[in-house]
Design an enzyme around this catalytic site. Sequence first.
Site, PDB file in Angstrom:
ATOM      1  N   GLY A  49       0.816  -1.210   0.000  1.00  0.00           N
ATOM      2  CA  GLY A  49       0.000   0.000   0.000  1.00  0.00           C
ATOM      3  C   GLY A  49       0.845   1.253   0.000  1.00  0.00           C
ATOM      4  CB  CYS A  50       0.013   4.639   1.176  1.00  0.00           C
ATOM      5  SG  CYS A  50       0.794   6.232   1.460  1.00  0.00           S
ATOM      6  CG  PHE A  51       5.559   5.094  -1.181  1.00  0.00           C
ATOM      7  CD1 PHE A  51       4.965   6.317  -0.957  1.00  0.00           C
ATOM      8  CD2 PHE A  51       6.042   4.839  -2.475  1.00  0.00           C
ATOM      9  CE1 PHE A  51       4.849   7.279  -1.960  1.00  0.00           C
ATOM     10  CE2 PHE A  51       5.927   5.793  -3.486  1.00  0.00           C
ATOM     11  CZ  PHE A  51       5.335   7.015  -3.225  1.00  0.00           C
ATOM     12  CD1 TRP A  52       4.139   9.061   1.224  1.00  0.00           C
ATOM     13  CD2 TRP A  52       2.047   9.695   1.665  1.00  0.00           C
ATOM     14  NE1 TRP A  52       3.750   9.945   0.240  1.00  0.00           N
ATOM     15  CE2 TRP A  52       2.477  10.349   0.491  1.00  0.00           C
ATOM     16  CE3 TRP A  52       0.753   9.933   2.138  1.00  0.00           C
ATOM     17  CZ2 TRP A  52       1.660  11.241  -0.215  1.00  0.00           C
ATOM     18  CZ3 TRP A  52      -0.067  10.804   1.447  1.00  0.00           C
ATOM     19  CH2 TRP A  52       0.385  11.463   0.280  1.00  0.00           C
ATOM     20  CE1 TYR A 194      -3.933   7.406   2.021  1.00  0.00           C
ATOM     21  CE2 TYR A 194      -2.129   6.959   3.534  1.00  0.00           C
ATOM     22  CZ  TYR A 194      -3.010   6.527   2.563  1.00  0.00           C
ATOM     23  OH  TYR A 194      -2.984   5.223   2.140  1.00  0.00           O
TER      24      TYR A 194
END
Length: 215
Positions: A49-52, A194
Amino acid sequence: MNRLTIAAALAVTLSACGSANAERAVPIPAAVQDVPRANGLQTAVLAGGCFWGMEAVFEHVKGVRNVTAGYAGGSAATATYDQVSTETTRHAEAVKIVYDPAQISYGTLLRVYFSIAHNPTELNRQGPDTGPSYRSAIFPQNAAQKSVAAAYIAQLGAAKLFPKPIVTKLEGGGFFPAEAYHQNFFDRNPTHPYIVNIDKPKLAAFRAGFPSLAR
């Protein structure tokens, strides 16, 4: 869908992974098989998923020296956020983790990965982020990592600790760093919707679930 265009919606939307895993880590056992300790720093590449959020979690793991957000599984020519967001490049958002095997093992990194860094039962998505670029995938950097990752997926699957089957795949391909504005996004953007709604709860869950590994 490009996350930068849906920030307002995410201010009030928790991902399925967030709602299921953000409050606590999924209690899973340590890997029975692990990569033998080696001299010098080692590298792991994981997509979930989101790499953040992936970056934020692993940056706070003891023994991890550096984490880079990027794209894995596609070609260098299309490894840009705008192109990857079209879901046609075969990349996955991923993180490259440089770690000291004298302090933390590859198997332990995988334990964090499966328990809290992402939801390994979601196919081609993580919560509000949909498409193959958000898939659950491990990119082994050598034969030992591939063997350990495959064995751990089998171990967790046999234990039936998740409500649905694990969909994580083992893949090959290079890793390409993401744009500078994606690096250390969690630390540089603490009030981003986010980050507030999805990634901060995830990091808190990691600290609560793995106090001996958190720094």
